[in-house]
Design an enzyme around this catalytic site. Structure first.
Site, mmCIF file in Angstrom:
data_model
loop_
_atom_site.group_PDB
_atom_site.id
_atom_site.type_symbol
_atom_site.label_atom_id
_atom_site.label_comp_id
_atom_site.label_asym_id
_atom_site.label_seq_id
_atom_site.Cartn_x
_atom_site.Cartn_y
_atom_site.Cartn_z
ATOM 1 N N GLU A 11 0.816 -0.970 -0.254
ATOM 2 C CA GLU A 11 -0.096 0.035 -0.117
ATOM 3 C C GLU A 11 0.708 1.166 -0.002
ATOM 4 O O GLU A 11 1.503 1.904 0.535
ATOM 5 C CB GLU A 11 -1.107 -0.130 1.244
ATOM 6 C CG GLU A 11 -1.743 1.475 1.322
ATOM 7 C CD GLU A 11 -2.603 0.975 2.621
ATOM 8 O OE1 GLU A 11 -3.374 2.499 1.681
ATOM 9 O OE2 GLU A 11 -2.716 0.598 3.496
ATOM 10 N N ASP A 36 4.346 4.659 3.752
ATOM 11 C CA ASP A 36 5.100 6.579 4.287
ATOM 12 C C ASP A 36 5.807 6.682 4.693
ATOM 13 O O ASP A 36 6.634 5.911 5.219
ATOM 14 C CB ASP A 36 3.052 6.365 4.982
ATOM 15 C CG ASP A 36 2.223 7.226 4.894
ATOM 16 O OD1 ASP A 36 1.363 7.499 4.408
ATOM 17 O OD2 ASP A 36 2.958 8.709 5.293
ATOM 18 N N ASP A 85 -2.641 11.922 -1.156
ATOM 19 C CA ASP A 85 -2.854 13.699 -1.631
ATOM 20 C C ASP A 85 -3.219 13.815 -3.079
ATOM 21 O O ASP A 85 -2.164 13.517 -4.318
ATOM 22 C CB ASP A 85 -1.567 14.240 -1.764
ATOM 23 C CG ASP A 85 -1.879 15.739 -1.654
ATOM 24 O OD1 ASP A 85 -2.710 15.663 -2.212
ATOM 25 O OD2 ASP A 85 -0.845 16.388 -0.399
ATOM 26 N N ASP A 121 -11.735 9.806 -3.098
ATOM 27 C CA ASP A 121 -12.637 10.849 -2.892
ATOM 28 C C ASP A 121 -12.606 11.497 -3.981
ATOM 29 O O ASP A 121 -13.673 12.670 -4.559
ATOM 30 C CB ASP A 121 -13.089 11.366 -1.945
ATOM 31 C CG ASP A 121 -11.822 11.785 -1.369
ATOM 32 O OD1 ASP A 121 -10.584 11.579 -1.377
ATOM 33 O OD2 ASP A 121 -12.354 13.126 -1.091
#
Length: 185
Positions: A11, A36, A85, A121
């Site tokens: 991920e 990350d 982002d 989204d």
């Protein structure tokens, strides 16, 4: 790291690791890594994985453009990009995790036919990503929708694990977009 030959899913931009840990819980016969740059975020995911006793999950603190220093060619079976982002400014388009330079990296570390999933989204990021993949030689879009939860036939492909961002946006009625594709050999 895992000391086994189980398939590895990465991920990219895992945040608090909710998706990485959720997948590891669901699929104990596979390995999962969350990547990350923010150590405090991945600390949450690693703490949760440890509390659950999961041995098929780990986290890497690095930038996505350094993937080739951490993975061998064809080492990964699957990549998830969950709520990255969107980088809305034109000058930041090259920093989107679905920009061609990142797709080039993913293609090198994915096995042939390896899947990439995007959940977001942001409609502009979704449209950009879909167009970028469709224009890429050898890439194949396998599934896409601008409203995942109104497309129940895609839910099994997208998993029903939700990040904090996904819950937040769904609670205010923002449709979740989903894209699944391969990059070819």
């Amino acid at each position: 790291f895992f000391h086994n030959e189980q398939p590895i899913t990465l991920e990219v931009g895992c945040g608090k690791g909710e998706y990485t840990v959720g997948l590891a819980e669901r699929y104990p016969e596979r390995n999962f890594l969350g990547l990350d740059i923010k150590g405090d975020r991945i600390w949450r995911g690693s703490t949760r994985a440890e509390a659950l006793g999961l041995t098929n999950v780990g986290f890497i603190r690095t930038r996505a453009h350094e993937l080739l220093t951490h993975f061998a060619p064809g080492e990964l079976h699957e990549i998830w990009i969950t709520f990255p982002d969107p980088r809305p400014r034109d000058r930041d388009i090259k920093r989107r995790l679905t920009a061609p330079r990142f797709l080039d990296l993913y293609q090198q570390i994915l096995r042939p036919g390896g899947l990439i999933h995007l959940k977001t989204d942001n409609e502009d990021l979704f449209d950009y990503s879909l167009e970028t993949v469709q224009q890429r030689p050898g890439a194949t879009v396998l599934a896409h929708t601008k409203d995942l939860y109104a497309t129940p036939e895609l839910l099994p492909h997208a998993e029903d694990i939700q990040t904090t961002f996904e819950r937040k946006y769904r609670s205010v009625g923002v449709p979740i977009k989903y894209l699944q594709f391969t990059l070819g050999s």
